[in-house]
Write an enzyme that holds these catalytic residues in place. Structure first.
Site, short mmCIF file in Angstrom:
data_model
loop_
_atom_site.label_atom_id
_atom_site.label_comp_id
_atom_site.label_asym_id
_atom_site.label_seq_id
_atom_site.Cartn_x
_atom_site.Cartn_y
_atom_site.Cartn_z
N ARG A 179 -22.29 12.34 29.66
CA ARG A 179 -21.21 12.26 28.58
C ARG A 179 -20.84 13.59 27.86
O ARG A 179 -21.94 14.20 27.34
CB ARG A 179 -22.14 11.12 27.31
CG ARG A 179 -21.10 11.05 26.29
CD ARG A 179 -21.88 10.25 25.00
NE ARG A 179 -21.16 9.93 23.83
CZ ARG A 179 -21.32 10.37 22.56
NH1 ARG A 179 -22.68 10.85 22.26
NH2 ARG A 179 -20.51 9.92 21.75
N HIS A 204 -15.29 7.66 20.96
CA HIS A 204 -15.85 6.22 21.37
C HIS A 204 -14.94 5.71 22.40
O HIS A 204 -15.04 4.62 22.61
CB HIS A 204 -15.98 5.51 20.21
CG HIS A 204 -16.82 5.84 18.91
ND1 HIS A 204 -16.81 5.53 17.91
CD2 HIS A 204 -18.12 6.43 19.12
CE1 HIS A 204 -17.82 6.12 16.96
NE2 HIS A 204 -18.72 6.26 17.76
N LEU A 223 -18.47 -0.45 15.69
CA LEU A 223 -19.13 -0.37 14.59
C LEU A 223 -20.62 0.06 14.69
O LEU A 223 -21.61 -0.84 14.89
CB LEU A 223 -19.19 -1.70 13.67
CG LEU A 223 -17.82 -2.20 13.42
CD1 LEU A 223 -17.87 -3.56 12.37
CD2 LEU A 223 -16.89 -1.12 12.64
N GLY A 224 -20.97 1.42 14.37
CA GLY A 224 -22.35 1.74 14.72
C GLY A 224 -22.49 2.87 13.52
O GLY A 224 -21.77 2.39 12.48
N ARG A 252 -20.48 8.87 6.90
CA ARG A 252 -19.26 9.26 6.77
C ARG A 252 -18.31 8.70 5.82
O ARG A 252 -18.56 7.25 5.74
CB ARG A 252 -18.64 9.57 8.22
CG ARG A 252 -19.42 10.41 9.04
CD ARG A 252 -18.67 10.45 10.25
NE ARG A 252 -19.84 11.14 11.33
CZ ARG A 252 -19.70 10.62 12.54
NH1 ARG A 252 -18.79 9.93 13.07
NH2 ARG A 252 -20.66 11.07 13.31
N ARG A 308 -28.97 -2.94 7.96
CA ARG A 308 -30.05 -3.98 7.86
C ARG A 308 -30.63 -3.77 6.51
O ARG A 308 -30.96 -4.65 5.74
CB ARG A 308 -30.99 -3.69 9.13
CG ARG A 308 -30.64 -3.94 10.38
CD ARG A 308 -31.78 -3.45 11.43
NE ARG A 308 -31.72 -2.08 11.57
CZ ARG A 308 -32.16 -1.38 12.23
NH1 ARG A 308 -33.18 -2.05 13.31
NH2 ARG A 308 -32.49 -0.25 12.24
N GLY A 344 -23.78 -1.27 17.34
CA GLY A 344 -24.99 -2.01 16.68
C GLY A 344 -24.68 -2.78 15.56
O GLY A 344 -25.12 -3.89 15.43
N GLU A 359 -22.21 2.04 27.15
CA GLU A 359 -21.47 3.18 27.67
C GLU A 359 -21.88 3.96 28.75
O GLU A 359 -21.41 4.64 29.41
CB GLU A 359 -21.59 4.31 26.39
CG GLU A 359 -20.66 3.74 25.08
CD GLU A 359 -20.74 4.49 23.91
OE1 GLU A 359 -20.14 5.36 23.44
OE2 GLU A 359 -21.90 4.14 23.22
#
Length: 409
Positions: free
Chosen positions: A94, A183, A210-211, A243, A286, A332, A388
């Site tokens: 990657r 991504h 969405l991670g 971010r 979470r 995630g 991925e």
């Protein structure tokens, strides 16, 4: 054919070994705390249909040492899965940034490594580690083909009207300042899974990764990325773990000129202290979810802002595509947070997007694509687990197949 997939960070190294005949993961693991004391490798391997695990506590002064340990585990009697490290046919890497030049998966050569190095100013947190991983892997597996899969490559089809910024042309021509997007490997993978699942080869879709980092992508009926929310760097677009996502540039000038905050500190605020952390007090969804259930006002605001930003992009990308057939949640948070999906989809019935709340809750943690739209929804709403590493393996496998097909005789 066995392909090892590598994702190298500055102090970590994730790996998965795939058997490409059936796509199964033969072994996987992560080496952590490379270059510092207290290093360890968590290694899992397939044995009689189930994964066994082993933790190796060992200091690894650099990535070369980490690869020595990993290759040793792969061929060891107790935790190994192959007879010899030369059984690995290819190593897929990657690489975050491929710039404008590398729009496809590439066999790694000296020229490719030089280009990755030259792109370090565009990805200073990622490309150096990717390059270190490549050099170390080449030494560890000298007889394997080494193949780079670029996160930016999938977005090379974004048209100029979308990737250019409205600043003087010289900054694009001389300094390559433009939107690149990231991504791409994940967006490509889940789109391909949706095409198969829905049996629609002309699918128009909005993919929502969405991670801790988050981005969206508009993909047309040809399977081409035509818009994406991240830009020149990974700060733009959605609200993320730490971010800020999109922000009025005037805020940055105000922080520098009026509040006298040093530029490096502003960069740190926007990249590491904002997003979910800045609004709700944690970069882990979470934790925000637990606070939300307790009635915490900041947690509620966090979900509302998070969902509102996604909705703005859904509206924009629906317009760009002239209508969407599906929206796809992944990664995630996208796969595991029903609240995030709820706030992203509520109030979109005018666009034909209507969530089934019960299906949304039961759609968490899917192993296969699941539908969570109501019967009245004109747009499919899917939750698809991203992979991925498998996508990197598949692209590396295709490069290997192409080499065989083009070989003499």
């Amino acid at each position: 054919m066995d392909i090892l997939v590598i994702n190298a960070g500055s102090s970590s190294l994730k790996y998965q070994l795939f058997n490409m005949e059936d796509g199964k993961v033969l072994a996987k693991g992560i080496a952590e705390r490379i270059g510092v004391k207290g290093g360890n490798i968590n290694h899992s391997w397939m044995r009689q249909g189930a994964y066994l695990t082993k933790t190796l506590d060992i200091d690894m002064p650099d990535h070369h040492a980490a690869f020595d340990e990993i290759s040793g585990l792969l061929v060891s009697k107790d935790a190994g899965i192959i007879q010899h490290k030369d059984d690995i046919d290819a190593v897929g890497h990657r690489v975050v940034h491929g710039g404008e030049h590398y729009t496809q998966t590439q066999k790694i050569t000296d020229a490719v490594k030089k280009a990755i190095e030259e792109l370090i100013p565009l990805a200073p947190l990622h490309n150096p580690a990717n390059l270190i991983g490549i050099n170390a892997a080449e030494k560890a597996f000298p007889n394997a083909a080494h193949i780079a899969v670029f996160d930016t490559a999938f977005h090379h089809t974004v048209p100029e009207k979308a990737f250019r910024y409205a600043i003087p042309e010289k900054y694009y021509l001389q300094d390559r300042i433009r939107s690149y997007g990231f991504h791409g490997t994940s967006h490509r993978y889940v789109y391909g899974q949706a095409v198969k699942y829905l049996n629609n080869k002309k699918l128009k879709a909005i993919t929502i990764h969405l991670g801790n980092g988050a981005s969206m992508c508009a993909i047309n009926e040809k399977g081409e990325s035509v818009e994406t929310s991240m830009g020149f760097g990974p700060l733009a677009g959605l609200i993320m773990g730490t971010r800020s996502g999109d922000i009025d540039p005037s805020v940055i000038f105000h922080m520098a000129d009026e509040l006298k905050i040093p530029l490096e500190d502003i960069k740190n605020v926007l990249n590491k202290q904002s997003g979910m952390l800045g609004i709700g007090g944690s970069n882990d969804a979470r934790d925000i979810g637990r606070l939300y259930e307790e009635g915490n006002k900041n947690a509620l605001l966090c979900y509302e802002m998070y969902g509102h930003r996604i909705k703005k992009y859904i509206g924009a990308y629906t317009a760009v595509l002239n209508g969407a057939d599906a929206i796809i949640f992944t990664a995630g948070v996208g796969e595991n947070d029903a609240l995030a999906r709820h706030y992203a989809c509520e109030g979109l019935s005018a666009l034909g997007i209507v969530l089934d709340e019960a299906a949304n809750v039961s759609g968490n943690h899917p192993e296969e694509p699941v539908e969570i739209q109501s019967g009245s929804s004109k747009v499919k709403i899917l939750v698809i687990p991203t992979n991925e590493e498998l996508e990197i393996a598949l692209q590396a496998y295709q490069v290997m197949r192409d080499r065989v097909d083009k070989s003499p005789g």
